[in-house]
Design an enzyme around this catalytic site. Structure first.
Site, mmCIF file in Angstrom:
data_model
loop_
_atom_site.group_PDB
_atom_site.id
_atom_site.type_symbol
_atom_site.label_atom_id
_atom_site.label_comp_id
_atom_site.label_asym_id
_atom_site.label_seq_id
_atom_site.Cartn_x
_atom_site.Cartn_y
_atom_site.Cartn_z
ATOM 1 C CG ASP A 59 41.452 36.350 27.705
ATOM 2 O OD1 ASP A 59 41.691 37.479 27.514
ATOM 3 O OD2 ASP A 59 42.065 35.681 26.787
ATOM 4 C CG ASP A 108 37.969 52.498 31.537
ATOM 5 O OD1 ASP A 108 38.222 51.873 30.598
ATOM 6 O OD2 ASP A 108 38.749 52.607 32.449
ATOM 7 C CG ASP A 149 39.753 48.278 30.600
ATOM 8 O OD1 ASP A 149 39.895 49.029 29.647
ATOM 9 O OD2 ASP A 149 40.329 48.931 31.694
ATOM 10 C CG ASN A 165 45.241 41.432 31.374
ATOM 11 O OD1 ASN A 165 44.881 40.160 31.472
ATOM 12 N ND2 ASN A 165 44.870 42.287 30.741
#
Length: 266
Positions: free
Chosen positions: A142, A125, A168, A133
């Protein structure tokens, strides 16, 4: 003196050849002037069979080509349904399908007496991905995910499996590996990731992640193995033990180097 004529009348001969019916010169001449009959139905039987066999062979070849094309199309569509579009890795569906085959292979291996089989699952993770973001935008996010995917693929063997489960979260299947070796390998990958970063508009976005490790074998089910690995990821406090970081320092600013080289804990 009379002469004896032994030659029979031509018309009489013709009548014999026509089952005793009188010979019709006009009909005979008209039939001779007709063009030859054409068409497979009136052709010689051997020629007809040859023509039909050739047609059937062509139809069979076309059918085989169509089937091959359809199989290729189905395989392509199946690959799309099991592949993550952004990273090119297996998606969650593709990962579960592969994981089921791995456990089934472990069962067959044990049944043959070739050892226990199995391997190690690593759930990963990413840390701080939401801040990336929010701060740099989804295009940066991305690019970050693609770089992480490339890093993970380059860090495992060809027979291992790398997947993006969603968002993620990533997963590694380290096949034919015991728990100790799998955990050591996961720590090595995390350490190598800490030395890497993603460049985005002159910002250095460090790669950090938490992970959980769980071994699997012939007696396990994939859902339970994933649940345990996910539980280990949180219970070892990988995330809680880290100090908050900014989602990327400008290159050359103080603290950028230390953020990039900070070691991930396992």
């Amino acid at each position: 003196m009379s002469a004896v004529v032994t030659t029979q009348d031509p018309e009489a001969i013709a009548a014999e050849l026509h089952d005793g019916r009188p010979f019709d010169r006009g009909t005979h001449d008209r039939l001779l002037r007709m063009p030859p009959l054409r068409g497979s139905r009136l052709a010689h039987p051997a020629v007809s069979v040859t023509v039909e066999a050739s047609v059937l062979e062509n139809q069979l070849a076309e059918a085989r080509a169509t089937i091959a094309e359809q199989r290729e199309r189905i395989a392509y569509l199946e690959s799309l349904s099991m592949t993550d579009e952004l990273t090119g890795l297996l998606n969650r569906r593709g990962f579960f399908s592969h994981f089921r085959r791995e456990i089934a292979a472990a069962r067959r291996q044990r049944a043959k007496g070739n050892g226990k089989g199995g391997g190690v699952l690593v759930i990963i993770d990413l840390d701080g991905f939401k801040r990336i973001n929010d701060t740099h935008g989804h295009m940066a996010g991305d690019a970050y995910l693609r770089q992480v995917a490339q890093l993970l693929v380059g860090a495992v063997r060809e027979e291992d499996v790398v997947a993006r489960l969603g968002g993620d979260e990533f997963a590694l299947l380290l096949t034919n590996t015991d728990a100790a070796c799998g955990a050591a390998r996961a720590r090595q990958i995390a350490t190598a990731a800490c030395r890497r970063g993603v460049q985005w508009n002159n910002a250095d976005l460090p790669i950090r992640f938490s992970f959980g490790v769980q071994s699997y074998g012939a007696d396990d089910r994939e859902e339970e193995v994933i649940r345990l690995a996910d539980s280990h990821m949180y219970s070892n406090k990988n995330k809680a033990g880290r100090r908050p970081r900014s989602p990327g320092h400008k290159a050359g600013q103080p603290g950028a180097r230390s953020a990039t080289n900070r070691r991930a804990t396992a």
